[in-house]
Motif scaffolding. Structure first.
Motif, PDB file in Angstrom:
ATOM      1  N   THR A   1       0.833  -1.207   0.000  1.00 27.15           N
ATOM      2  CA  THR A   1       0.000   0.000   0.000  1.00 27.15           C
ATOM      3  C   THR A   1       0.865   1.253   0.000  1.00 27.15           C
ATOM      4  O   THR A   1       0.598   2.214  -0.743  1.00 27.15           O
TER       5      THR A   1
ATOM      6  N   GLN B   1     -10.038  10.292  10.897  1.00 28.24           N
ATOM      7  CA  GLN B   1     -10.661   9.099  10.341  1.00 28.24           C
ATOM      8  C   GLN B   1     -12.074   9.378   9.833  1.00 28.24           C
ATOM      9  O   GLN B   1     -12.498   8.812   8.823  1.00 28.24           O
TER      10      GLN B   1
ATOM     11  N   SER C   1     -13.350   8.908   6.042  1.00 28.00           N
ATOM     12  CA  SER C   1     -14.462   7.994   5.774  1.00 28.00           C
ATOM     13  C   SER C   1     -15.451   8.582   4.757  1.00 28.00           C
ATOM     14  O   SER C   1     -16.238   7.830   4.184  1.00 28.00           O
ATOM     15  N   ARG C   2     -15.415   9.883   4.530  1.00 29.25           N
ATOM     16  CA  ARG C   2     -16.306  10.475   3.529  1.00 29.25           C
ATOM     17  C   ARG C   2     -16.032   9.908   2.146  1.00 29.25           C
ATOM     18  O   ARG C   2     -16.947   9.712   1.346  1.00 29.25           O
ATOM     19  N   PHE C   3     -14.766   9.626   1.861  1.00 31.29           N
ATOM     20  CA  PHE C   3     -14.393   9.198   0.513  1.00 31.29           C
ATOM     21  C   PHE C   3     -14.792   7.750   0.229  1.00 31.29           C
ATOM     22  O   PHE C   3     -14.728   7.323  -0.917  1.00 31.29           O
ATOM     23  N   ASP C   4     -15.154   6.983   1.255  1.00 28.57           N
ATOM     24  CA  ASP C   4     -15.570   5.595   1.013  1.00 28.57           C
ATOM     25  C   ASP C   4     -16.878   5.509   0.233  1.00 28.57           C
ATOM     26  O   ASP C   4     -17.188   4.467  -0.352  1.00 28.57           O
ATOM     27  N   THR C   5     -17.646   6.580   0.235  1.00 25.69           N
ATOM     28  CA  THR C   5     -18.905   6.572  -0.517  1.00 25.69           C
ATOM     29  C   THR C   5     -18.649   6.667  -2.008  1.00 25.69           C
ATOM     30  O   THR C   5     -19.576   6.488  -2.793  1.00 25.69           O
TER      31      THR C   5
ATOM     32  N   LEU D   1      -5.708   7.343  -0.967  1.00 22.69           N
ATOM     33  CA  LEU D   1      -6.659   7.111   0.123  1.00 22.69           C
ATOM     34  C   LEU D   1      -6.325   5.869   0.943  1.00 22.69           C
ATOM     35  O   LEU D   1      -6.358   5.934   2.186  1.00 22.69           O
ATOM     36  N   PRO D   2      -5.994   4.716   0.343  1.00 27.25           N
ATOM     37  CA  PRO D   2      -5.622   3.565   1.183  1.00 27.25           C
ATOM     38  C   PRO D   2      -4.408   3.823   2.070  1.00 27.25           C
ATOM     39  O   PRO D   2      -4.362   3.371   3.223  1.00 27.25           O
TER      40      PRO D   2
ATOM     41  N   TYR E   1      -8.162   7.731  -5.152  1.00 21.79           N
ATOM     42  CA  TYR E   1      -8.933   6.635  -4.568  1.00 21.79           C
ATOM     43  C   TYR E   1      -8.198   5.303  -4.662  1.00 21.79           C
ATOM     44  O   TYR E   1      -8.393   4.423  -3.807  1.00 21.79           O
TER      45      TYR E   1
ATOM     46  N   GLN F   1      -5.517   6.090   4.985  1.00 26.83           N
ATOM     47  CA  GLN F   1      -6.275   5.310   5.958  1.00 26.83           C
ATOM     48  C   GLN F   1      -5.361   4.412   6.784  1.00 26.83           C
ATOM     49  O   GLN F   1      -5.578   4.231   7.989  1.00 26.83           O
TER      50      GLN F   1
END
Length: 238
Positions: free
Chosen positions: A137, A230, A234-238, A166-167, A162, A170
């Protein structure tokens, strides 16, 4: 009449050297099987003509472990030293314990310092191994190509964000959360020790005494900050 035994007396035990020896032996025992597996993999990659690929990935893997091990240890032990300075006046040098008919004088400050070093090393090793397993990652993040795709209409981020950024963010947020939780636990331990010492110094006749909340408040503020990070990610997970 109790006879007093001073636990400070006797030859020095060189506790730091003992801890270091135990840590080295544990690494050797745990890493022997892994070293054999890596050796077999190296021979297999070399036989296929991809030896450079193996050593490159091996270097990235152990580089991730070394980086996060050192960073975790510095953060945790630095926070331990900060808590030690904040609560220095409330930590007694020793304490008497009655065992049978003998009063044993046990040191407190020196074992707590060694416990702080040992706990920092253990947590740093665990977090380093966890990040070591997630080295792809981090490698994808550092070697991600430049964004050439259009931005998404909601957050205005490219596709590379993304897939690669992002990973990694996170993962780093999860690592910081572990450190924040450990810092809160350490601050709570020092708070309990200081409060018990102040309560004993105040006497049994009064229960009103000030508690040193500064260390725990700073650790909890860091915890809330990481929670906010966090939630933001988490907003970007949508």
């Amino acid at each position: 009449m109790h006879k007093t035994i001073d636990a400070h007396e006797g030859k020095p035990t060189r506790n730091i050297a003992i801890l270091a020896g135990i840590f080295i032996v544990a690494i050797i025992l745990l890493g022997s099987s892994s070293a054999l597996s890596w050796y077999v993999d190296a021979l297999w990659f070399k036989a296929l003509g991809y030896g450079d690929v193996f050593w490159k990935s091996w270097g990235l893997e152990w580089g991730s472990f070394a980086l996060f091990f050192v960073a975790s240890f510095l953060v945790l032990y630095g926070w331990f030293l900060a808590l030690w300075r904040m609560h220095h006046a409330d930590i007694p040098y020793d304490r008497d314990v009655i065992i049978g008919q003998q009063r044993v004088n046990l040191p407190i400050r020196r074992p707590r310092r060694l416990a702080g070093v040992a706990a920092s090393l253990v947590v740093a090793a665990v977090t380093g191994m966890a990040m070591m397993a997630r080295w792809p990652t981090l490698a994808l993040w550092f070697n991600a190509p430049r964004a050439t795709t259009p931005l998404d209409p909601v957050f205005h981020r490219p596709l590379n964000f993304y897939l690669f950024t992002l990973p990694a963010w996170q993962l780093l947020a999860g690592w910081l959360m572990i450190l924040a939780v450990v810092c809160c636990i350490g601050a709570a331990g020092f708070l309990l020790l200081s409060s018990s010492t102040r309560a004993m110094a105040k006497g049994r006749g009064s229960l009103s005494f000030a508690l040193p909340w500064r260390g725990f408040s700073l650790a909890f503020a860091l915890f809330l900050l990481i929670v906010a990070v966090q939630v933001y990610l988490s907003r970007f997970d949508t």
